[in-house]
Write a protein that holds these residues in place. Structure first.
Motif, short mmCIF file in Angstrom:
data_model
loop_
_atom_site.label_atom_id
_atom_site.label_comp_id
_atom_site.label_asym_id
_atom_site.label_seq_id
_atom_site.Cartn_x
_atom_site.Cartn_y
_atom_site.Cartn_z
N SER A 123 14.04 -1.13 -6.97
CA SER A 123 15.03 -0.86 -5.92
C SER A 123 16.41 -0.79 -6.55
CB SER A 123 14.98 -1.97 -4.87
OG SER A 123 15.46 -3.20 -5.42
N SER A 124 17.43 -0.64 -5.73
CA SER A 124 18.80 -0.58 -6.25
C SER A 124 19.21 -1.88 -6.91
CB SER A 124 19.77 -0.25 -5.10
OG SER A 124 19.66 -1.22 -4.07
N ASP A 125 18.50 -2.96 -6.58
CA ASP A 125 18.81 -4.27 -7.17
C ASP A 125 17.91 -4.59 -8.36
OD1 ASP A 125 20.74 -4.75 -5.20
OD2 ASP A 125 19.21 -5.45 -3.80
N GLY A 126 17.09 -3.61 -8.81
CA GLY A 126 16.21 -3.84 -9.93
C GLY A 126 14.79 -4.17 -9.50
N TYR A 127 14.05 -4.80 -10.39
CA TYR A 127 12.64 -5.09 -10.15
C TYR A 127 12.48 -6.17 -9.09
CZ TYR A 127 7.88 -6.72 -11.06
OH TYR A 127 6.58 -7.10 -10.94
N ASP A 128 11.59 -5.93 -8.14
CA ASP A 128 11.33 -6.89 -7.06
C ASP A 128 9.84 -6.87 -6.76
OD1 ASP A 128 11.10 -8.43 -4.81
OD2 ASP A 128 12.62 -7.38 -3.64
N ASP A 129 9.12 -7.91 -7.18
CA ASP A 129 7.67 -7.96 -7.04
C ASP A 129 7.21 -7.97 -5.59
OD1 ASP A 129 4.99 -8.22 -8.10
OD2 ASP A 129 5.04 -10.28 -7.37
N SER A 130 8.10 -8.31 -4.67
CA SER A 130 7.70 -8.36 -3.26
C SER A 130 7.67 -6.98 -2.62
CB SER A 130 8.67 -9.25 -2.46
OG SER A 130 9.96 -8.65 -2.39
N ARG A 131 8.23 -5.96 -3.31
CA ARG A 131 8.28 -4.62 -2.75
C ARG A 131 7.01 -3.87 -3.14
NH1 ARG A 131 13.14 -2.90 -0.93
NH2 ARG A 131 12.63 -0.73 -1.40
N ARG A 132 5.93 -4.15 -2.47
CA ARG A 132 4.65 -3.54 -2.79
C ARG A 132 3.97 -3.06 -1.51
NH1 ARG A 132 1.43 -7.88 -5.93
NH2 ARG A 132 -0.24 -6.36 -5.67
N SER A 133 2.90 -2.29 -1.66
CA SER A 133 2.25 -1.68 -0.49
C SER A 133 0.75 -1.85 -0.55
CB SER A 133 2.58 -0.19 -0.41
OG SER A 133 3.93 0.02 -0.09
N GLU A 134 0.17 -1.98 0.62
CA GLU A 134 -1.29 -1.92 0.76
C GLU A 134 -1.60 -1.10 1.99
OE1 GLU A 134 -3.24 -3.38 3.24
OE2 GLU A 134 -1.78 -4.63 4.26
N GLY A 135 -2.75 -0.44 1.96
CA GLY A 135 -3.16 0.39 3.08
C GLY A 135 -4.57 0.06 3.52
N GLU A 136 -4.79 0.15 4.82
CA GLU A 136 -6.12 -0.04 5.41
C GLU A 136 -6.46 1.24 6.17
OE1 GLU A 136 -5.47 -3.38 7.94
OE2 GLU A 136 -4.48 -4.51 6.32
N PHE A 137 -7.53 1.90 5.76
CA PHE A 137 -7.91 3.19 6.35
C PHE A 137 -9.20 3.03 7.14
CE2 PHE A 137 -5.41 3.94 2.55
CZ PHE A 137 -4.44 4.84 3.00
N TYR A 138 -9.12 3.32 8.45
CA TYR A 138 -10.25 3.10 9.35
C TYR A 138 -10.97 4.40 9.72
CZ TYR A 138 -8.25 -1.54 9.99
OH TYR A 138 -7.78 -2.82 9.76
N TYR A 139 -10.26 5.49 9.70
CA TYR A 139 -10.86 6.77 10.10
C TYR A 139 -10.14 7.90 9.38
CZ TYR A 139 -12.30 10.77 12.91
OH TYR A 139 -12.81 11.99 13.30
N VAL A 140 -10.92 8.89 8.92
CA VAL A 140 -10.36 10.12 8.37
C VAL A 140 -11.25 11.28 8.84
CG1 VAL A 140 -9.62 11.38 6.33
CG2 VAL A 140 -9.64 8.89 6.30
N GLY A 141 -10.66 12.27 9.47
CA GLY A 141 -11.43 13.42 9.95
C GLY A 141 -10.66 14.71 9.78
N LEU A 142 -11.40 15.82 9.76
CA LEU A 142 -10.81 17.15 9.67
C LEU A 142 -11.16 17.92 10.93
CD1 LEU A 142 -11.80 18.11 6.01
CD2 LEU A 142 -9.61 17.19 6.78
N ASN A 143 -10.18 18.60 11.50
CA ASN A 143 -10.38 19.42 12.69
C ASN A 143 -10.07 20.88 12.38
OD1 ASN A 143 -11.00 17.12 14.17
ND2 ASN A 143 -8.93 16.91 14.99
N ILE A 144 -10.92 21.77 12.87
CA ILE A 144 -10.71 23.20 12.66
C ILE A 144 -9.73 23.74 13.70
CG2 ILE A 144 -12.95 23.57 11.58
CD1 ILE A 144 -14.00 24.58 14.20
#
Length: 212
Positions: free
Chosen positions: A191-212
């Motif tokens: 970040s603008s303040d340098g390294y920050d270990d708390s700035r992290r991400s996780e994702g939970e994916f429940y559904y993925v579909g394709l529609n025509i």
């Protein structure tokens, strides 16, 4: 593309009723990657198809989870920083390890490349308890994370943060190439303040579909 081995299942009549009379009996069975030619089973190569026809669910709360693989780390498949990727009962979980020198991303990738010329939208249901980078659906011509088409979930391009489970419809009507679908979590520990270990991400994916 079928991933099953070649096999033939008969109609499974009991021994007392069973008799083999010819083509009519072959027709009652179920063939997978095999054909019946003059009363003989002949193996066939699985049908190769990159276009999944019609509306399709790529993942739905555990269904089709075997079609998803580890998708590597953004930009470098050979020396990945890694992260946590687990298949939970009802979702695919992705958590990128923090990178003190820049960004890091990990992803789940769908096993087959897909021709997007016939699709109008991606529908994704996701959530994040920790999101100081971003969670996204990424389309790439590679099986490791290499951002070519990018669709952020859970927030706008200038905002991040945790978000509750939600369903979003992503417009891909302008996409006409063949891509692998990645479900990605990317950290933002610089970040603008340098390294920050708390700035992290996780994702939970429940559904993925394709529609025509």
């Amino acid at each position: 593309m079928s991933k099953n081995p070649s096999h033939f299942i008969s109609d499974r009549r009991g021994a007392r009723e069973a008799s083999w009379g010819g083509e009519a009996d072959w027709a009652t069975g179920t063939a997978e990657n095999v054909a019946v030619v003059d009363g003989v089973l002949v193996g066939q190569a699985p049908t190769q198809s990159r276009q999944i026809s019609g509306d399709v669910e790529l993942y739905n709360e555990g269904a089709n989870e075997d079609n998803w693989r580890y998708g590597g780390t953004e930009g470098d498949p050979n020396t990945p920083l890694g992260g946590t990727l687990t298949k939970e009962t009802d979702h695919l979980f992705a958590d990128a390890d923090p990178n003190p020198d820049g960004f890091n991303a990990v992803s789940w990738v769908y096993d087959d490349i897909i021709d997007f010329g016939g699709y109008r939208e991606i529908v994704v249901e996701s959530a994040s308890q920790e999101n100081e980078g971003f969670v996204a659906v990424v389309l790439s011509t590679k099986k490791y994370v290499d951002i070519e088409e990018f669709y952020r979930t859970g927030g706008s391009d200038d905002h991040s943060g945790p978000y509750p489970r939600k369903t979003e419809t992503l417009d891909v009507s302008g996409v006409s190439n063949e891509y692998y679908v990645h479900l990605m979590a990317r950290d933002n520990v610089i970040s603008s303040d340098g390294y920050d270990d708390s700035r992290r991400s996780e994702g939970e994916f429940y559904y993925v579909g394709l529609n025509i």
